[in-house]
Design an enzyme around this catalytic site. Structure first.
Site, PDB file in Angstrom:
ATOM      1  N   SER A 192       0.867  -1.165   0.000  1.00 23.22           N
ATOM      2  CA  SER A 192       0.000   0.000   0.000  1.00 23.22           C
ATOM      3  C   SER A 192       0.914   1.228   0.000  1.00 23.22           C
ATOM      4  O   SER A 192       1.998   1.193  -0.600  1.00 23.22           O
ATOM      5  CB  SER A 192      -0.922  -0.039   1.231  1.00 23.22           C
ATOM      6  OG  SER A 192      -1.760   1.088   1.267  1.00 23.22           O
ATOM      7  N   TYR A 235      -4.632   7.747  -7.013  1.00 23.30           N
ATOM      8  CA  TYR A 235      -3.577   6.954  -6.369  1.00 23.30           C
ATOM      9  C   TYR A 235      -4.001   6.559  -4.959  1.00 23.30           C
ATOM     10  O   TYR A 235      -3.833   5.403  -4.554  1.00 23.30           O
ATOM     11  CB  TYR A 235      -2.284   7.761  -6.325  1.00 23.30           C
ATOM     12  CG  TYR A 235      -1.114   7.027  -5.708  1.00 23.30           C
ATOM     13  CD1 TYR A 235      -0.579   5.901  -6.344  1.00 23.30           C
ATOM     14  CD2 TYR A 235      -0.542   7.454  -4.515  1.00 23.30           C
ATOM     15  CE1 TYR A 235       0.508   5.225  -5.784  1.00 23.30           C
ATOM     16  CE2 TYR A 235       0.534   6.785  -3.956  1.00 23.30           C
ATOM     17  CZ  TYR A 235       1.048   5.668  -4.597  1.00 23.30           C
ATOM     18  OH  TYR A 235       2.118   4.988  -4.037  1.00 23.30           O
ATOM     19  N   LYS A 276      -4.335   2.763  -3.378  1.00 20.42           N
ATOM     20  CA  LYS A 276      -3.515   2.322  -2.250  1.00 20.42           C
ATOM     21  C   LYS A 276      -4.376   1.927  -1.046  1.00 20.42           C
ATOM     22  O   LYS A 276      -4.011   1.025  -0.286  1.00 20.42           O
ATOM     23  CB  LYS A 276      -2.523   3.413  -1.878  1.00 20.42           C
ATOM     24  CG  LYS A 276      -1.461   3.664  -2.938  1.00 20.42           C
ATOM     25  CD  LYS A 276      -0.501   2.478  -3.080  1.00 20.42           C
ATOM     26  CE  LYS A 276      -0.705   1.645  -4.294  1.00 20.42           C
ATOM     27  NZ  LYS A 276       0.270   0.526  -4.405  1.00 20.42           N
TER      28      LYS A 276
END
Length: 269
Positions: free
Chosen positions: A108, A135, A139
């Site tokens: 992550s 993003y 994650k």
């Protein structure tokens, strides 16, 4: 040891020293994998399943960051499709090769603080797209995948954990200009009393190795780790550098993401 790579020729050059070092006591096999194509993901998984060799640890560490808006081969938003859905299909298909005592380490990022997943609009069809917002979603998805995979497999002795490797100067930032990268680093350096320091590649790999091979399985299973320890749960905005946001390890959120991911890829695991 198997390394899944998008560009075999580039990977062979990058791993030449490693393959030389392992020649007398092991080995490194490179297999082709493009996480932005489910056809490639499935072909890679089928080839490994056909060989039938079991894995002690799978480290899911590939991905893209802050990419401009676009789509994978299958029509998914690039970052969610590559970082999450590609790994989702690959690891689930490889699950039969994970024996009791093995682990999955899903990379992550502290970037999960930028956004929770949006299961109503995962492809930004109605939401305004921002590179770091996308993003952040991907994650967070990586962390939630570890939570649900761990829940599903821990009874047979297979555990999963999520890891933040730290800030490392690699090609991950290829989509950012130098000015944007410098601004991000300056923002991170200003956050918190300890400031911010980039890690070397070995330092960045340390938490993945620790979570995969060293830490007690019950300590890291279903958790989010950073700097070789289990991260505390913390609220706050993106200026809070350490810790994991509650939504990124929430079991109900993880189960909902799993169901949505199955729907999107057309497979049930």
């Amino acid at each position: 040891m198997v390394g899944a790579v998008r560009d075999l020729a580039k990977a062979e050059r990058a791993t030449a020293e490693v393959r030389t070092q392992t020649a007398n006591g092991g080995g490194l096999e490179l297999v082709e994998l493009d996480l932005a194509s489910l056809a490639s993901v499935r072909a890679c998984a089928e080839a490994l399943l056909a060989k039938g060799e079991t894995f002690d640890v799978i480290i899911a560490n590939a991905g893209v960051m802050a990419a401009p808006f676009g789509h994978t081969t299958d029509g998914f938003e690039t970052q969610f499709g590559t970082n999450h859905l590609g790994h989702f299909v690959l690891i689930n298909r490889l699950a039969p090769l994970l024996k009791a005592g093995s682990r999955v380490v899903a990379l992550s990022s502290a970037g999960h603080r930028f956004a929770n997943v949006d299961l109503d609009d995962p492809n930004f069809e109605t939401t305004e797209y921002t590179p770091f917002g996308a993003y952040g979603r991907s994650k967070t998805a990586n962390a939630l995948f570890a939570v649900e995979f761990d829940r599903r497999h821990r009874e047979r002795g297979v555990r999963a954990t999520a890891v933040h490797p730290g800030g490392i100067q690699t090609e991950l930032s290829r989509h950012m200009s130098q000015a944007d990268l410098d601004a991000l680093i300056a923002q991170l350096e200003a956050a918190g009393p300890a400031g911010f320091q980039m890690k070397t590649i070995p330092q960045g790999a340390a938490t993945s190795v620790w979570a995969g091979f060293v830490a007690p399985a019950d300590a890291v299973g279903g958790r989010y780790c950073e700097d070789c320890h289990v991260a505390p749960v913390k609220e706050g905005d993106v200026s809070v550098r350490d810790g994991v946001r509650p939504y990124a390890i929430d079991p109900a959120n993880a189960a909902a993401l799993w169901a949505k991911s199955e729907e999107m890829v057309g497979e049930t695991f």
